[in-house]
Motif scaffolding. Structure first.
Motif, PDB file in Angstrom:
ATOM      1  N   GLU A 106      -7.688  -6.374  15.118  1.00  0.00           N
ATOM      2  CA  GLU A 106      -6.863  -5.357  15.183  1.00  0.00           C
ATOM      3  C   GLU A 106      -6.747  -4.493  14.134  1.00  0.00           C
ATOM      4  OE1 GLU A 106      -3.108  -7.686  17.533  1.00  0.00           O
ATOM      5  OE2 GLU A 106      -2.820  -7.037  15.623  1.00  0.00           O
ATOM      6  N   ARG A 107      -6.453  -3.487  14.562  1.00  0.00           N
ATOM      7  CA  ARG A 107      -6.495  -2.074  13.316  1.00  0.00           C
ATOM      8  C   ARG A 107      -5.453  -2.591  12.205  1.00  0.00           C
ATOM      9  NH1 ARG A 107      -6.631   4.134  15.236  1.00  0.00           N
ATOM     10  NH2 ARG A 107      -8.245   2.855  16.723  1.00  0.00           N
ATOM     11  N   GLU A 108      -5.981  -2.232  11.036  1.00  0.00           N
ATOM     12  CA  GLU A 108      -5.117  -2.762   9.904  1.00  0.00           C
ATOM     13  C   GLU A 108      -4.928  -1.578   9.018  1.00  0.00           C
ATOM     14  OE1 GLU A 108      -6.662  -6.383   8.058  1.00  0.00           O
ATOM     15  OE2 GLU A 108      -8.391  -5.154   7.046  1.00  0.00           O
ATOM     16  N   PHE A 109      -3.730  -1.748   8.166  1.00  0.00           N
ATOM     17  CA  PHE A 109      -3.636  -0.649   7.205  1.00  0.00           C
ATOM     18  C   PHE A 109      -4.322  -0.848   5.920  1.00  0.00           C
ATOM     19  CE2 PHE A 109      -1.151   1.557   4.060  1.00  0.00           C
ATOM     20  CZ  PHE A 109      -1.055   0.882   2.897  1.00  0.00           C
ATOM     21  N   VAL A 110      -4.820  -0.039   5.256  1.00  0.00           N
ATOM     22  CA  VAL A 110      -5.644   0.055   4.321  1.00  0.00           C
ATOM     23  C   VAL A 110      -5.055   0.778   2.869  1.00  0.00           C
ATOM     24  CG1 VAL A 110      -7.829   0.728   2.967  1.00  0.00           C
ATOM     25  CG2 VAL A 110      -7.614   0.029   5.341  1.00  0.00           C
ATOM     26  N   ALA A 111      -4.420   2.093   3.012  1.00  0.00           N
ATOM     27  CA  ALA A 111      -3.993   2.690   2.109  1.00  0.00           C
ATOM     28  C   ALA A 111      -3.115   3.756   2.717  1.00  0.00           C
ATOM     29  CB  ALA A 111      -5.005   3.130   1.073  1.00  0.00           C
ATOM     30  N   VAL A 112      -2.008   4.307   1.706  1.00  0.00           N
ATOM     31  CA  VAL A 112      -1.210   5.445   2.253  1.00  0.00           C
ATOM     32  C   VAL A 112      -0.838   6.440   0.846  1.00  0.00           C
ATOM     33  CG1 VAL A 112       0.909   3.958   2.031  1.00  0.00           C
ATOM     34  CG2 VAL A 112       0.896   6.132   3.656  1.00  0.00           C
ATOM     35  N   ILE A 113      -0.485   7.612   1.076  1.00  0.00           N
ATOM     36  CA  ILE A 113      -0.237   8.300   0.037  1.00  0.00           C
ATOM     37  C   ILE A 113       0.780   9.198   0.679  1.00  0.00           C
ATOM     38  CG2 ILE A 113      -2.058   9.815   0.550  1.00  0.00           C
ATOM     39  CD1 ILE A 113      -2.386  10.471  -2.438  1.00  0.00           C
ATOM     40  N   ASN A 114       1.825   9.562  -0.373  1.00  0.00           N
ATOM     41  CA  ASN A 114       2.835  10.418   0.453  1.00  0.00           C
ATOM     42  C   ASN A 114       2.478  12.111   0.034  1.00  0.00           C
ATOM     43  OD1 ASN A 114       3.299  10.580  -2.728  1.00  0.00           O
ATOM     44  ND2 ASN A 114       5.788  11.333  -2.158  1.00  0.00           N
ATOM     45  N   TRP A 115       3.240  12.835   0.247  1.00  0.00           N
ATOM     46  CA  TRP A 115       2.899  14.218   0.187  1.00  0.00           C
ATOM     47  C   TRP A 115       2.109  14.790  -0.852  1.00  0.00           C
ATOM     48  CZ3 TRP A 115       4.814  18.777  -2.169  1.00  0.00           C
ATOM     49  CH2 TRP A 115       5.882  18.580  -3.029  1.00  0.00           C
ATOM     50  N   ASN A 116       2.921  14.241  -2.139  1.00  0.00           N
ATOM     51  CA  ASN A 116       2.530  14.905  -3.217  1.00  0.00           C
ATOM     52  C   ASN A 116       1.661  13.994  -4.321  1.00  0.00           C
ATOM     53  OD1 ASN A 116       4.526  13.095  -4.396  1.00  0.00           O
ATOM     54  ND2 ASN A 116       5.452  14.548  -5.405  1.00  0.00           N
ATOM     55  N   GLY A 117       1.321  12.763  -3.555  1.00  0.00           N
ATOM     56  CA  GLY A 117       0.652  11.896  -4.283  1.00  0.00           C
ATOM     57  C   GLY A 117       1.411  11.014  -5.349  1.00  0.00           C
ATOM     58  N   GLY A 118       2.690  11.095  -5.211  1.00  0.00           N
ATOM     59  CA  GLY A 118       3.509  10.431  -6.106  1.00  0.00           C
ATOM     60  C   GLY A 118       3.641   8.998  -5.801  1.00  0.00           C
ATOM     61  N   ARG A 119       3.518   8.706  -4.448  1.00  0.00           N
ATOM     62  CA  ARG A 119       3.621   7.295  -4.327  1.00  0.00           C
ATOM     63  C   ARG A 119       2.334   7.048  -3.145  1.00  0.00           C
ATOM     64  NH1 ARG A 119       8.673   4.867  -1.355  1.00  0.00           N
ATOM     65  NH2 ARG A 119       7.685   2.987  -2.002  1.00  0.00           N
ATOM     66  N   THR A 120       1.811   5.976  -3.744  1.00  0.00           N
ATOM     67  CA  THR A 120       0.660   5.167  -2.909  1.00  0.00           C
ATOM     68  C   THR A 120       1.006   3.718  -2.678  1.00  0.00           C
ATOM     69  OG1 THR A 120      -0.540   4.666  -4.747  1.00  0.00           O
ATOM     70  CG2 THR A 120      -1.068   6.813  -3.951  1.00  0.00           C
ATOM     71  N   LEU A 121       0.515   3.111  -1.765  1.00  0.00           N
ATOM     72  CA  LEU A 121       0.565   1.845  -1.299  1.00  0.00           C
ATOM     73  C   LEU A 121      -0.793   1.329  -0.925  1.00  0.00           C
ATOM     74  CD1 LEU A 121       2.866  -0.145  -1.389  1.00  0.00           C
ATOM     75  CD2 LEU A 121       3.180   0.286   0.952  1.00  0.00           C
ATOM     76  N   TYR A 122      -1.194   0.069  -1.158  1.00  0.00           N
ATOM     77  CA  TYR A 122      -2.566  -0.395  -0.691  1.00  0.00           C
ATOM     78  C   TYR A 122      -2.310  -1.842  -0.129  1.00  0.00           C
ATOM     79  CZ  TYR A 122      -4.392   3.027  -3.713  1.00  0.00           C
ATOM     80  OH  TYR A 122      -4.981   4.366  -4.199  1.00  0.00           O
ATOM     81  N   ALA A 123      -3.096  -2.241   0.829  1.00  0.00           N
ATOM     82  CA  ALA A 123      -3.430  -3.285   1.330  1.00  0.00           C
ATOM     83  C   ALA A 123      -3.894  -4.216   0.183  1.00  0.00           C
ATOM     84  CB  ALA A 123      -4.237  -3.530   2.503  1.00  0.00           C
ATOM     85  N   ASP A 124      -3.532  -5.552   0.260  1.00  0.00           N
ATOM     86  CA  ASP A 124      -3.916  -6.598  -0.830  1.00  0.00           C
ATOM     87  C   ASP A 124      -5.385  -6.724  -1.014  1.00  0.00           C
ATOM     88  OD1 ASP A 124      -1.278  -9.243  -0.311  1.00  0.00           O
ATOM     89  OD2 ASP A 124      -1.192  -7.210  -1.428  1.00  0.00           O
ATOM     90  N   SER A 125      -5.936  -6.358   0.139  1.00  0.00           N
ATOM     91  CA  SER A 125      -7.555  -6.405   0.370  1.00  0.00           C
ATOM     92  C   SER A 125      -8.121  -5.142  -0.532  1.00  0.00           C
ATOM     93  CB  SER A 125      -8.116  -6.482   1.697  1.00  0.00           C
ATOM     94  OG  SER A 125      -7.614  -5.345   2.453  1.00  0.00           O
ATOM     95  N   ALA A 126      -7.529  -4.030  -0.431  1.00  0.00           N
ATOM     96  CA  ALA A 126      -7.917  -2.978  -1.081  1.00  0.00           C
ATOM     97  C   ALA A 126      -7.216  -2.720  -2.707  1.00  0.00           C
ATOM     98  CB  ALA A 126      -7.175  -1.725  -0.154  1.00  0.00           C
TER      99      ALA A 126
END
Length: 126
Positions: free
Chosen positions: A44-64
């Motif tokens: 299945e398609r899985e989450f890798v990384a995300v960034i909010n509009w100004n780059g102030g918040r990021t989140l990563y999958a454990d694998s990344a």
């Protein structure tokens, strides 16, 4: 119509690096959360990384975590994924996406994203 175009995929040896880019065009502003997902064959398609509009918040999958870095250029409405220390298990089609959400929200679920790119293949050889 909003369009996302990914680039930067390819074939790399284990331990190597790649930088993915995703440029958005159309009636979309630069304040939406943007993310990267991937889908390996038979999975299945899985989450890798995300960034909010100004780059102030990021989140990563454990694998990344510790290997991948997400960033963005709002002037170009472009999101990047720098991938280092690549492993064969990173082999997948990588997709970028734009969420309807803005502000500090950094969703990791597919359903939070409204627009998707066509994907770029990343193959890591051992």
């Amino acid at each position: 119509q909003v369009q996302l175009v990914e680039s930067g995929g390819g074939l790399v040896q284990a331990g190597g690096s790649l930088r993915l880019s995703c440029a958005a065009s159309g009636p979309i502003g630069s304040t939406h959360t943007m993310g990267w997902f991937r889908q390996a064959p038979g999975k299945e398609r899985e989450f890798v990384a995300v960034i909010n509009w100004n780059g102030g918040r990021t989140l990563y999958a454990d694998s990344a975590k510790g290997r991948f870095t997400i960033s963005r250029d709002n002037a170009k409405i472009t999101v990047y994924l720098q991938m280092n220390s690549l492993k064969p298990e990173d082999t997948a089609v990588y997709y970028c996406a734009i969420s309807r959400l803005r502000g500090v929200t950094v969703p990791t679920t597919l359903s939070a994203y409204d627009y998707w790119g066509q994907g770029t293949q990343v193959t890591v050889s051992s």
